[in-house]
Design a protein around this motif. Structure first.
Motif, PDB file in Angstrom:
ATOM      1  N   GLU A 101       0.830  -1.203   0.000  1.00 47.34           N
ATOM      2  CA  GLU A 101       0.000   0.000   0.000  1.00 47.34           C
ATOM      3  C   GLU A 101       0.866   1.256   0.000  1.00 47.34           C
ATOM      4  O   GLU A 101       0.468   2.287  -0.537  1.00 47.34           O
ATOM      5  CB  GLU A 101      -0.962  -0.018   1.185  1.00 47.34           C
ATOM      6  CG  GLU A 101      -2.122  -0.982   0.959  1.00 47.34           C
ATOM      7  CD  GLU A 101      -3.000  -1.169   2.182  1.00 47.34           C
ATOM      8  OE1 GLU A 101      -2.574  -0.860   3.317  1.00 47.34           O
ATOM      9  OE2 GLU A 101      -4.131  -1.670   2.002  1.00 47.34           O
ATOM     10  N   GLY A 110     -13.320  -1.970  -5.870  1.00 49.78           N
ATOM     11  CA  GLY A 110     -14.679  -1.663  -6.299  1.00 49.78           C
ATOM     12  C   GLY A 110     -15.498  -2.929  -6.428  1.00 49.78           C
ATOM     13  O   GLY A 110     -15.567  -3.734  -5.513  1.00 49.78           O
ATOM     14  N   THR A 117      -3.786  -0.967  -3.717  1.00 49.05           N
ATOM     15  CA  THR A 117      -4.949  -0.909  -2.856  1.00 49.05           C
ATOM     16  C   THR A 117      -5.685  -2.245  -2.855  1.00 49.05           C
ATOM     17  O   THR A 117      -5.629  -2.987  -3.836  1.00 49.05           O
ATOM     18  CB  THR A 117      -5.915   0.204  -3.299  1.00 49.05           C
ATOM     19  OG1 THR A 117      -7.021   0.243  -2.395  1.00 49.05           O
ATOM     20  CG2 THR A 117      -6.434  -0.006  -4.716  1.00 49.05           C
ATOM     21  N   ARG A 118      -6.368  -2.510  -1.747  1.00 49.75           N
ATOM     22  CA  ARG A 118      -7.238  -3.693  -1.672  1.00 49.75           C
ATOM     23  C   ARG A 118      -8.645  -3.352  -2.136  1.00 49.75           C
ATOM     24  O   ARG A 118      -9.469  -4.216  -2.349  1.00 49.75           O
ATOM     25  CB  ARG A 118      -7.294  -4.213  -0.235  1.00 49.75           C
ATOM     26  CG  ARG A 118      -6.001  -4.837   0.216  1.00 49.75           C
ATOM     27  CD  ARG A 118      -6.161  -5.410   1.576  1.00 49.75           C
ATOM     28  NE  ARG A 118      -5.715  -4.416   2.543  1.00 49.75           N
ATOM     29  CZ  ARG A 118      -5.656  -4.638   3.840  1.00 49.75           C
ATOM     30  NH1 ARG A 118      -6.031  -5.788   4.334  1.00 49.75           N
ATOM     31  NH2 ARG A 118      -5.223  -3.708   4.656  1.00 49.75           N
ATOM     32  N   ARG A 119      -8.932  -2.072  -2.293  1.00 52.41           N
ATOM     33  CA  ARG A 119     -10.252  -1.625  -2.698  1.00 52.41           C
ATOM     34  C   ARG A 119     -10.369  -1.700  -4.220  1.00 52.41           C
ATOM     35  O   ARG A 119      -9.870  -0.840  -4.933  1.00 52.41           O
ATOM     36  CB  ARG A 119     -10.488  -0.208  -2.206  1.00 52.41           C
ATOM     37  CG  ARG A 119     -10.528  -0.117  -0.679  1.00 52.41           C
ATOM     38  CD  ARG A 119     -10.874   1.237  -0.154  1.00 52.41           C
ATOM     39  NE  ARG A 119      -9.858   2.211   0.132  1.00 52.41           N
ATOM     40  CZ  ARG A 119      -8.713   2.058   0.782  1.00 52.41           C
ATOM     41  NH1 ARG A 119      -8.335   0.891   1.173  1.00 52.41           N
ATOM     42  NH2 ARG A 119      -7.909   3.049   1.031  1.00 52.41           N
TER      43      ARG A 119
END
Length: 85
Positions: free
Chosen positions: A65, A74, A70-72
């Protein structure tokens, strides 16, 4: 955790050698030659890449990170299908 790092745009000969040594340690990259790695690093389309995907263990997510990963994702999901034998 690795704390001493530096982002570079080009690798030195010593860094390419270290990358080659790392490739030799993994089953999925073990057969790559130094020449193939150098060719990959010099590929003309590499600067045009818009997105890199990374798979890592949970304990490494904070490290990556820091480099903008990112782990996001969507509405995207990571999926796998394993052949039945």
């Amino acid at each position: 955790m690795i704390e001493n790092y530096q982002i570079v745009e080009e690798l030195t000969a010593k860094q390419v050698e270290k990358l080659y040594e790392l490739y030799r340690q993994e089953w999925w990259t073990r057969e790559r030659s130094r020449e193939q790695i150098e060719k990959m690093l010099k590929h003309p389309d590499l600067p045009e890449v818009l997105q890199f995907n990374l798979q890592c263990k949970e304990e490494m997510t904070a490290f990556y990170e820091r480099f903008g990963f990112t782990r996001r994702l969507g509405d995207l999901f990571y999926m796998r299908r394993t052949a039945s034998r």
